[in-house]
Design an enzyme around this catalytic site. Sequence first.
Site, mmCIF file in Angstrom:
data_model
loop_
_atom_site.group_PDB
_atom_site.id
_atom_site.type_symbol
_atom_site.label_atom_id
_atom_site.label_comp_id
_atom_site.label_asym_id
_atom_site.label_seq_id
_atom_site.Cartn_x
_atom_site.Cartn_y
_atom_site.Cartn_z
ATOM 1 N N GLY A 93 0.851 -1.192 0.000
ATOM 2 C CA GLY A 93 0.000 0.000 0.000
ATOM 3 C C GLY A 93 0.877 1.229 0.000
ATOM 4 O O GLY A 93 2.098 1.130 0.103
ATOM 5 N N GLY A 95 2.866 3.529 1.358
ATOM 6 C CA GLY A 95 3.515 3.693 2.658
ATOM 7 C C GLY A 95 4.151 5.058 2.817
ATOM 8 O O GLY A 95 4.520 5.465 3.918
ATOM 9 N N ARG A 96 4.324 5.735 1.712
ATOM 10 C CA ARG A 96 4.908 7.079 1.797
ATOM 11 C C ARG A 96 4.323 7.961 0.703
ATOM 12 O O ARG A 96 4.972 8.872 0.204
ATOM 13 C CB ARG A 96 6.419 7.019 1.660
ATOM 14 C CG ARG A 96 6.887 6.314 0.413
ATOM 15 C CD ARG A 96 8.330 6.633 0.191
ATOM 16 N NE ARG A 96 8.889 5.797 -0.848
ATOM 17 C CZ ARG A 96 10.095 5.978 -1.333
ATOM 18 N NH1 ARG A 96 10.838 6.947 -0.882
ATOM 19 N NH2 ARG A 96 10.563 5.199 -2.263
ATOM 20 N N LYS A 116 4.644 11.592 -3.472
ATOM 21 C CA LYS A 116 5.512 10.515 -2.978
ATOM 22 C C LYS A 116 6.505 11.141 -2.010
ATOM 23 O O LYS A 116 7.244 12.053 -2.397
ATOM 24 C CB LYS A 116 6.241 9.897 -4.177
ATOM 25 C CG LYS A 116 7.018 8.642 -3.896
ATOM 26 C CD LYS A 116 7.330 7.994 -5.228
ATOM 27 C CE LYS A 116 8.177 6.781 -5.154
ATOM 28 N NZ LYS A 116 8.350 6.177 -6.485
ATOM 29 N N ASP A 128 9.643 5.265 7.192
ATOM 30 C CA ASP A 128 9.457 6.619 7.736
ATOM 31 C C ASP A 128 8.511 7.471 6.885
ATOM 32 O O ASP A 128 8.228 8.622 7.229
ATOM 33 C CB ASP A 128 10.816 7.321 7.894
ATOM 34 C CG ASP A 128 11.560 7.458 6.568
ATOM 35 O OD1 ASP A 128 10.993 7.114 5.504
ATOM 36 O OD2 ASP A 128 12.727 7.909 6.594
ATOM 37 N N ARG A 179 3.406 13.747 -8.768
ATOM 38 C CA ARG A 179 3.402 13.178 -10.121
ATOM 39 C C ARG A 179 1.970 12.946 -10.568
ATOM 40 O O ARG A 179 1.049 12.918 -9.763
ATOM 41 C CB ARG A 179 4.214 11.886 -10.158
ATOM 42 C CG ARG A 179 3.531 10.724 -9.486
ATOM 43 C CD ARG A 179 4.368 9.443 -9.599
ATOM 44 N NE ARG A 179 3.697 8.334 -8.952
ATOM 45 C CZ ARG A 179 4.297 7.230 -8.538
ATOM 46 N NH1 ARG A 179 5.592 7.066 -8.688
ATOM 47 N NH2 ARG A 179 3.611 6.254 -7.968
ATOM 48 N N ARG A 186 -2.763 -0.936 -10.000
ATOM 49 C CA ARG A 186 -1.610 -1.805 -10.229
ATOM 50 C C ARG A 186 -2.077 -3.260 -10.303
ATOM 51 O O ARG A 186 -3.157 -3.578 -9.793
ATOM 52 C CB ARG A 186 -0.633 -1.682 -9.046
ATOM 53 C CG ARG A 186 -0.226 -0.259 -8.740
ATOM 54 C CD ARG A 186 0.251 -0.125 -7.284
ATOM 55 N NE ARG A 186 0.434 1.285 -6.924
ATOM 56 C CZ ARG A 186 1.593 1.921 -6.913
ATOM 57 N NH1 ARG A 186 2.692 1.279 -7.221
ATOM 58 N NH2 ARG A 186 1.666 3.196 -6.578
ATOM 59 N N ASP A 255 3.496 -4.845 -7.878
ATOM 60 C CA ASP A 255 2.942 -3.576 -7.369
ATOM 61 C C ASP A 255 3.520 -2.389 -8.136
ATOM 62 O O ASP A 255 3.058 -1.260 -7.964
ATOM 63 C CB ASP A 255 3.201 -3.423 -5.861
ATOM 64 C CG ASP A 255 4.668 -3.590 -5.500
ATOM 65 O OD1 ASP A 255 5.253 -4.627 -5.843
ATOM 66 O OD2 ASP A 255 5.241 -2.670 -4.892
ATOM 67 N N ASP A 265 6.992 4.174 -10.980
ATOM 68 C CA ASP A 265 7.910 3.924 -9.860
ATOM 69 C C ASP A 265 9.353 3.752 -10.322
ATOM 70 O O ASP A 265 9.920 2.659 -10.318
ATOM 71 C CB ASP A 265 7.430 2.727 -9.006
ATOM 72 C CG ASP A 265 6.333 3.165 -8.043
ATOM 73 O OD1 ASP A 265 6.037 4.374 -7.991
ATOM 74 O OD2 ASP A 265 5.767 2.310 -7.345
HETATM 75 P P1 AMP Z 1 8.789 0.581 -3.945
HETATM 76 O O1 AMP Z 1 9.877 -0.439 -3.886
HETATM 77 O O2 AMP Z 1 9.265 2.004 -3.879
HETATM 78 O O3 AMP Z 1 7.838 0.358 -5.065
HETATM 79 O O4 AMP Z 1 7.967 0.414 -2.579
HETATM 80 C C1 AMP Z 1 7.437 -0.805 -2.130
HETATM 81 C C2 AMP Z 1 6.543 -0.558 -0.934
HETATM 82 O O5 AMP Z 1 7.287 -0.014 0.159
HETATM 83 C C3 AMP Z 1 5.423 0.425 -1.189
HETATM 84 O O6 AMP Z 1 4.286 -0.048 -0.524
HETATM 85 C C4 AMP Z 1 5.938 1.713 -0.592
HETATM 86 O O7 AMP Z 1 4.888 2.564 -0.195
HETATM 87 C C5 AMP Z 1 6.725 1.209 0.599
HETATM 88 N N1 AMP Z 1 7.801 2.140 0.990
HETATM 89 C C6 AMP Z 1 8.943 2.403 0.298
HETATM 90 N N2 AMP Z 1 9.696 3.315 0.956
HETATM 91 C C7 AMP Z 1 9.022 3.642 2.083
HETATM 92 C C8 AMP Z 1 9.271 4.523 3.179
HETATM 93 N N3 AMP Z 1 10.380 5.274 3.250
HETATM 94 N N4 AMP Z 1 8.334 4.593 4.161
HETATM 95 C C9 AMP Z 1 7.218 3.846 4.112
HETATM 96 N N5 AMP Z 1 6.929 2.999 3.123
HETATM 97 C C10 AMP Z 1 7.811 2.892 2.118
HETATM 98 MG MG MG Z 2 6.213 0.973 -5.874
#
Ligand code: AMP
Ligand code: MG
Length: 495
Positions: A93, A95-96, A116, A128, A179, A186, A255, A265
Amino acid sequence: MTDQIIDVNFNFDNSYARSLEGFYILSQGEKAPAPALVKLNRPLAQSLGLKLDDLEEDEVANIFSGSIPPKGATPLAQVYAGHQFGQFNPQLGDGRALLLGEVIDLVGQRYDIHLKGSGKTPFSRGGDGKAVLGPVLREYIIGEAMHALNIPTTRALAVVTTGEKVLRDKMLPGAVLARIAASHLRVGTFQFFAARNETDKVKQLADYTIQRHFPELKTSEEPYLGLLCAVRDKQASLLAQWLLVGFVHGVMNTDNMTISGETIDYGPCAFIDRYDSAAVFSSIDRQGRYAYGNQPAIAQWNLARLAEALLALISPNSEEVLRLANEVINLFSEQYQQLWLKGMRAKLGLTTIEKNDLALVNELYDSMEGQNVDFTQLFRGLSDTLNDNTDAVRRLFDNPDIFDHWFVSWSERLARDPIGFEERKTLMNAVNPLYIPRNHIVEEALQAAENDSNFEPFEKLMEVLAKPFEKREGLEQYEKPAPDEFGPYKTFCGT
Ligand code: AMP
Ligand code: MG
């Protein structure tokens, strides 16, 4: 928490929030200590009908950092699952990230506005919720480069620094990327509900997707099989386009694969310089799962995961449904291959179709393997050979004789292709870019911004990449691969 809003006149119409309760959690961005706008994509903002000139700059920075929502937004974090490097994670989901809402642009197209790095959400798990300036600018650069290369992509709208330092391997400036995307649906969004056997929710999501992206399927007798076909078509086309320019996404988890067919992404992505079908840049991709040449197979694997998530909607007959879904997925390879070959014909200046064209292209690829040939320079340089200027291209090969051999076959083929030399050259130069985001130049731009708050190299690079096919004087350094001392390039996730 804030109940402040900024009074704007954006043309919001938030269908996701309205139609898909249970697919998200309403959320708020964290208040940034000192939001500062460092980049705004003005032409894009204008085409979206966002009247940002009516706002103070700090209001724009507050909106695009997620600190204060604009009027009409319904900020929310979307839920999804995903296969990450082949392993299913049922709970991911935003997360940031936050979906601020959807705007309808000046020609009636709907776009998500998404942030983001705007802080923690209920899906942050241990993270974080932040992003840092370097990776945010990277997504800006590569996404806009892809757009200029006519490749479907999410696009960067703005970059805001938050005024706080964020801990990564060292303390780095925090930033938020705003963005836009045709949507943030997804493969993993479908997987989330399918994994919980919530078939009614999968159906609700599929119906929403059809309404939003594939309205022609609404009257289809098999809308959900049609949906699978439509996503396959989009992805086959996208993957062909990636490979034709030497793009490596780096983290093709389910995702990170859109239903709309846009590239999304940009994390550890990069363009290849010397041709190598096994090229991997991401430091965590130790098995080469997402290597350059492996990407079409991975896209097909991801589509099979989408098919699994849709099975219950396609047919209640478990044998028939597998046959139908397999048929759709199996067609991916051929479809991809056809689209790639079509693109390769264009790159080689061929305007007619001959049955041995694939062999000619394969012969070129075989000749490139192990020759340290710069992929972009080779294809661009081919149009110069049309007027017998073969030296520059020959020199790209460790052993130029290997090129000479292929050149004979290609020349014979060109002799049977009806168009004139000038026309061919123009056609070739319109599909073989001269300027791509060269890894060493991207790094230089990011370092200057991150270490010295110097955005000049970034701005200059954006200017160059906006017209990737158009040769301009004084930009020779942007054409060239990294000098040897730059060494092998590594990119990082979790940024
Ligand atoms: P990504 O590899 O960037 O596609 O992220 C994979 C998952 O990790 C997604 O659900 C993001 O929202 C979460 N995520 C990545 N970086 C962070 C962060 N710094 N804090 C919280 N969630 C994160
Ligand atoms: Mg992602």
